[in-house]
Structures are given as structure tokens and as C-alpha cells.
Design a protein around this motif. Structure first.
Motif, PDB file in Angstrom:
ATOM      1  N   GLY A 218      47.117  20.494  45.655  1.00 39.86           N
ATOM      2  CA  GLY A 218      47.337  19.228  46.345  1.00 39.86           C
ATOM      3  C   GLY A 218      46.671  18.079  45.607  1.00 39.86           C
ATOM      4  N   VAL A 219      45.478  18.332  45.069  1.00 38.62           N
ATOM      5  CA  VAL A 219      44.772  17.330  44.257  1.00 38.62           C
ATOM      6  C   VAL A 219      45.563  17.037  42.992  1.00 38.62           C
ATOM      7  N   VAL A 220      46.115  18.075  42.377  1.00 39.14           N
ATOM      8  CA  VAL A 220      46.916  17.900  41.154  1.00 39.14           C
ATOM      9  C   VAL A 220      48.118  17.009  41.431  1.00 39.14           C
ATOM     10  N   LYS A 221      48.818  17.268  42.517  1.00 37.35           N
ATOM     11  CA  LYS A 221      49.995  16.471  42.866  1.00 37.35           C
ATOM     12  C   LYS A 221      49.633  14.997  43.044  1.00 37.35           C
ATOM     13  N   ASP A 222      48.459  14.770  43.566  1.00 35.76           N
ATOM     14  CA  ASP A 222      48.038  13.405  43.883  1.00 35.76           C
ATOM     15  C   ASP A 222      47.480  12.657  42.683  1.00 35.76           C
ATOM     16  N   MET A 223      46.913  13.376  41.712  1.00 38.68           N
ATOM     17  CA  MET A 223      46.139  12.714  40.655  1.00 38.68           C
ATOM     18  C   MET A 223      46.719  12.814  39.247  1.00 38.68           C
ATOM     19  N   ALA A 224      47.333  13.941  38.907  1.00 36.44           N
ATOM     20  CA  ALA A 224      47.567  14.263  37.495  1.00 36.44           C
ATOM     21  C   ALA A 224      48.857  13.683  36.941  1.00 36.44           C
ATOM     22  N   HIS A 225      48.853  13.491  35.612  1.00 35.10           N
ATOM     23  CA  HIS A 225      50.070  13.187  34.856  1.00 35.10           C
ATOM     24  C   HIS A 225      50.553  14.445  34.123  1.00 35.10           C
ATOM     25  N   GLU A 226      49.601  15.137  33.480  1.00 34.71           N
ATOM     26  CA  GLU A 226      49.887  16.379  32.779  1.00 34.71           C
ATOM     27  C   GLU A 226      49.049  17.500  33.400  1.00 34.71           C
ATOM     28  N   VAL A 227      49.534  18.744  33.260  1.00 31.19           N
ATOM     29  CA  VAL A 227      48.837  19.882  33.860  1.00 31.19           C
ATOM     30  C   VAL A 227      48.775  21.042  32.870  1.00 31.19           C
ATOM     31  N   CYS A 228      47.587  21.649  32.762  1.00 29.28           N
ATOM     32  CA  CYS A 228      47.413  22.900  32.022  1.00 29.28           C
ATOM     33  C   CYS A 228      47.005  23.977  33.023  1.00 29.28           C
ATOM     34  N   VAL A 229      47.755  25.068  33.069  1.00 29.64           N
ATOM     35  CA  VAL A 229      47.432  26.186  33.952  1.00 29.64           C
ATOM     36  C   VAL A 229      46.643  27.203  33.138  1.00 29.64           C
ATOM     37  N   MET A 230      45.395  27.466  33.544  1.00 27.75           N
ATOM     38  CA  MET A 230      44.536  28.388  32.811  1.00 27.75           C
ATOM     39  C   MET A 230      44.333  29.691  33.573  1.00 27.75           C
ATOM     40  N   TYR A 231      44.228  30.773  32.805  1.00 22.72           N
ATOM     41  CA  TYR A 231      43.927  32.079  33.383  1.00 22.72           C
ATOM     42  C   TYR A 231      43.236  32.921  32.319  1.00 22.72           C
ATOM     43  N   CYS A 232      42.068  33.456  32.659  1.00 26.70           N
ATOM     44  CA  CYS A 232      41.313  34.314  31.741  1.00 26.70           C
ATOM     45  C   CYS A 232      41.127  33.667  30.369  1.00 26.70           C
ATOM     46  N   GLY A 233      40.786  32.387  30.368  1.00 27.42           N
ATOM     47  CA  GLY A 233      40.470  31.701  29.114  1.00 27.42           C
ATOM     48  C   GLY A 233      41.662  31.218  28.318  1.00 27.42           C
ATOM     49  N   LYS A 234      42.875  31.498  28.789  1.00 31.63           N
ATOM     50  CA  LYS A 234      44.095  31.112  28.088  1.00 31.63           C
ATOM     51  C   LYS A 234      44.882  30.076  28.886  1.00 31.63           C
ATOM     52  N   ILE A 235      45.606  29.197  28.187  1.00 36.82           N
ATOM     53  CA  ILE A 235      46.574  28.337  28.858  1.00 36.82           C
ATOM     54  C   ILE A 235      47.857  29.138  29.041  1.00 36.82           C
ATOM     55  N   MET A 236      48.305  29.267  30.294  1.00 35.89           N
ATOM     56  CA  MET A 236      49.505  30.038  30.614  1.00 35.89           C
ATOM     57  C   MET A 236      50.748  29.157  30.670  1.00 35.89           C
ATOM     58  N   GLU A 237      50.541  27.896  31.038  1.00 35.07           N
ATOM     59  CA  GLU A 237      51.660  26.952  31.099  1.00 35.07           C
ATOM     60  C   GLU A 237      51.110  25.542  30.978  1.00 35.07           C
ATOM     61  N   LYS A 238      51.880  24.691  30.301  1.00 34.25           N
ATOM     62  CA  LYS A 238      51.447  23.309  30.088  1.00 34.25           C
ATOM     63  C   LYS A 238      52.675  22.414  30.164  1.00 34.25           C
ATOM     64  N   ALA A 239      52.617  21.394  31.043  1.00 31.70           N
ATOM     65  CA  ALA A 239      53.783  20.526  31.243  1.00 31.70           C
ATOM     66  C   ALA A 239      53.349  19.278  31.990  1.00 31.70           C
ATOM     67  N   SER A 240      54.283  18.340  32.136  1.00 29.07           N
ATOM     68  CA  SER A 240      54.015  17.191  32.997  1.00 29.07           C
ATOM     69  C   SER A 240      53.926  17.681  34.435  1.00 29.07           C
TER      70      SER A 240
END
Length: 336
Positions: A218-240
């Protein structure tokens, strides 16, 4: 031109003869006046990543590879700087809001004096000017009766007010980049909304770029322009932000979005991702998410997939997505 470029950064912790990858080959860039969100469950590596950017990793941790290129007039790799040079940047050009104000604020020093500290260290004025600036900052972040409360100790403030004090300390020198590491943790929903509105207001006024660590979509939806999804030290997905919420591709991203309230039918049980984030000593050999992924095939358990650009500015780490294999709706999910 990017204000900050993080390139292939690796931060490992060395315990009992093992090298544990807390952050493992992470890259992203931050533009001027932009907010990029790092999302993922606790243990995904978000906090270690931002501490690496600030060169605040202590033993047994070590940054073993990568670059952090900062465009502060002259492009500089922060990881090559000596500590004295880095101190001139911390709090001045790049500032950080930590998760827990009570463990960061000194309980024995008045809050006004703590706000003044960055101004004094970076020589932003004489004694009287610094005091006036500190009180002005307290007003800017919404602390009433700043002149009276300037001498109060942190324990005399509520959790939301202590977080506002942390924000005042962070923005004291008008930094170009603000790192917010779970800035609304342990705050109730109303106070959380106020803090987020405050950050957006300050970003507009000071033209700051923000790196936002959170597990709250919910915070991401309200604040972000770009998003990096992290899991176990890796970026799993990256997009606007818009692309990520409209077309999430990695199964982990889908799982996180499904966990948001309101995604399913009315009164439907809230979805949860089964299992737990593994300890760095127990990361799977293949895809880091393979032990919890309902779509994992044999290849996923044996080989780690690369982060691949599936469409312009949309990067995904998943063999099935990379090979164009449709993810059949899983019985426990409601997005596909």
C-alpha cells in the motif's frame, strides 16, 4: 543522467567459516526527484542493501563487489571513498531514516540538540542559526510547540512524533537523496498515512530522490515511481509501479500482491505465501524462491535464473516467464 547507480553490489557476512550472501549482485539506478521502492519480506536483504550504499556495514559483514556511483557534481564511486570523505556525504548529501527511532535517538539528549548535530558536523551555520534551523525543521515536520519541545527528551514523544524527529534530522542539510528504511514500521494506520504525506510534501519542497524500503505494498502504491522486488538478496522483478501492479510476472511478486487485503472476493480468506524466507546459509541451489513457488519445475531447483528484460524497463528473474510458459492459476491464488 542517474543521480545514483548501484552496480552489481554484493555484501556477504562471514560466519563460522561460511560466506552468507545477504545482498547478491544487485543493480538499480535512481533518477532526480524519483522514488524507488525496495519491497520484500523481512530477510530479503533490503536493509543490508541501503546500509551498503551508505558504507555502514560492520564486521562480520563485508561489501565484496560492486559500485555505488553518485552524481554529486562529479561522479564518484562511494565504495572507494575513505571514511572521512564518506562522512562528508552521509547526512549532508545522502541521508537515512532508520526503522526504529528509539534505538537510533539518544534517550539522554534533547531532540533539538540531536537535530542540530548534522548541521554542526557539516558546518551549516553558527550556534544561534543552527538552533533556529532545528526549531524550524521541527515545525516543518509537524511537531507543535517546537520552541518548547526543543529541549524535550525522545521518551517524551509518541512513536509518530519520534519518527518526525528522525525525518527532521535526515532533511536538516537538504540532502539530494533520502533513504527511508521501513519509515512507518510499528505505527498505526492514521500516523502511517501522515508520515507518508509528510515525506511526499518534503520531497516536492526539497526536490529529493527517495529510496524507500518497505514490505507494505500500500505504501508502494502511494509513494513509488519504480519498484524492485527483492528476495534472498536478489532482485526478482524490477519495473515501474504501474507496470508492476498491472502486470506482475514473477511468482513471488504475484504472491506479495495477493497478500494485500481486498484482492479476492468479499469475505474470502486472505492469501499467504506458504513457508518462510530461508536463512542465507540455507538458500536453495537454483531459484531462491523455488522452495516456496507453486509453479516451480525441476530446472528451477537446479539453476539460478538471470534477471531478464521481458519488455522495456520490465526485468524478471524466472525461467517460466523467460521462456513464455503461461503460469496456470494455482488453486490458492486469485490474480492469474
Amino acid at each position: 543522467m542517474a543521480l545514483l547507480e548501484v552496480k552489481n553490489i554484493k555484501t556477504y557476512f562471514y560466519l563460522d567459516g561460511e560466506a552468507l550472501p545477504a545482498v547478491d549482485d544487485v543493480s538499480f539506478s535512481l533518477e532526480e526527484d524519483q522514488t524507488i521502492a525496495m519491497i520484500g519480506e523481512s530477510g530479503s536483504g533490503k536493509s543490508v542493501l541501503v546500509l551498503s550504499i551508505m558504507k555502514l556495514i560492520d564486521q562480520p559483514g563485508k561489501i565484496i563487489h560492486g559500485e555505488v556511483l553518485y552524481e554529486g557534481g562529479v561522479k564518484t564511486d562511494l565504495l572507494t571513498l575513505k571514511e572521512r570523505a564518506m562522512q562528508k556525504i552521509r547526512g549532508n548529501e545522502i541521508a537515512m531514516i532508520y526503522q526504529d527511532p528509539m534505538s537510533t535517538l539518544n534517550p539522554l539528549i534533547p531532540v533539538g540538540k540531536q537535530i542540530e548535530e548534522a548541521l554542526i558536523i557539516h558546518k551549516k551555520g553558527k550556534k544561534k542559526e543552527v538552533k533556529e534551523k532545528a526549531m524550524s525543521l521541527m515545525k516543518d515536520v509537524g511537531i507543535p510547540d517546537a520552541e518548547k519541545r526543543y529541549k524535550d527528551l525522545p521518551g517524551m514523544f509518541s512513536g509518530g512524533m519520534r519518527q518526525r524527529i528522525m525525518i527532521a534530522m535526515a532533511i536538516a542539510c537538504n540532502p539530494k537523496i533520502l533513504i527511508a528504511d521501513e519509515p512507518t514500521t510499528a505505527l498505526d494506520v492514521t500516523i502511517q498515512a501522515e508520515i507518508l504525506e509528510l515525506l511526499k510534501k518534503l520531497q516536492e519542497e526539497h526536490k529529493m530522490s527517495i529510496i524507500l524500503n518497505t514490505h507494505d505494498l500500500g505504501v508502494v502504491k502511494d509513494m513509488a515511481h519504480e519498484v524492485c522486488v527483492m528476495y534472498c538478496g536478489k532482485i526478482m522483478e524490477k519495473a515501474s509501479k504501474d507496470t508492476l501492479f498491472q502486470n506482475p510476472l514473477n511468482p513471488y511478486t504475484k504472491g506479495l500482491i495477493e497478500c494485500m487485503p481486498g484482492q479476492g472476493a468479499p469475505k474470502e480468506k486472505l492469501h499467504a505465501i506458504e513457508g518462510y524466507v530461508p536463512h542465507p546459509s540455507d538458500f536453495p541451489k537454483g531459484c531462491r524462491f523455488s522452495t516456496r513457488c507453486p509453479y516451480a519445475v525441476e530446472k528451477c531447483h537446479k539453476t539460478l535464473p538471470d534477471l531478464v528484460e521481458i519488455e522495456p524497463n520490465h526485468f524478471v528473474r524466472c525461467f517460466l516467464v523467460e521462456e513464455g510458459i503461461p503460469l496456470i492459476k494455482h488453486p490458492s491464488t486469485n490474480i492469474l
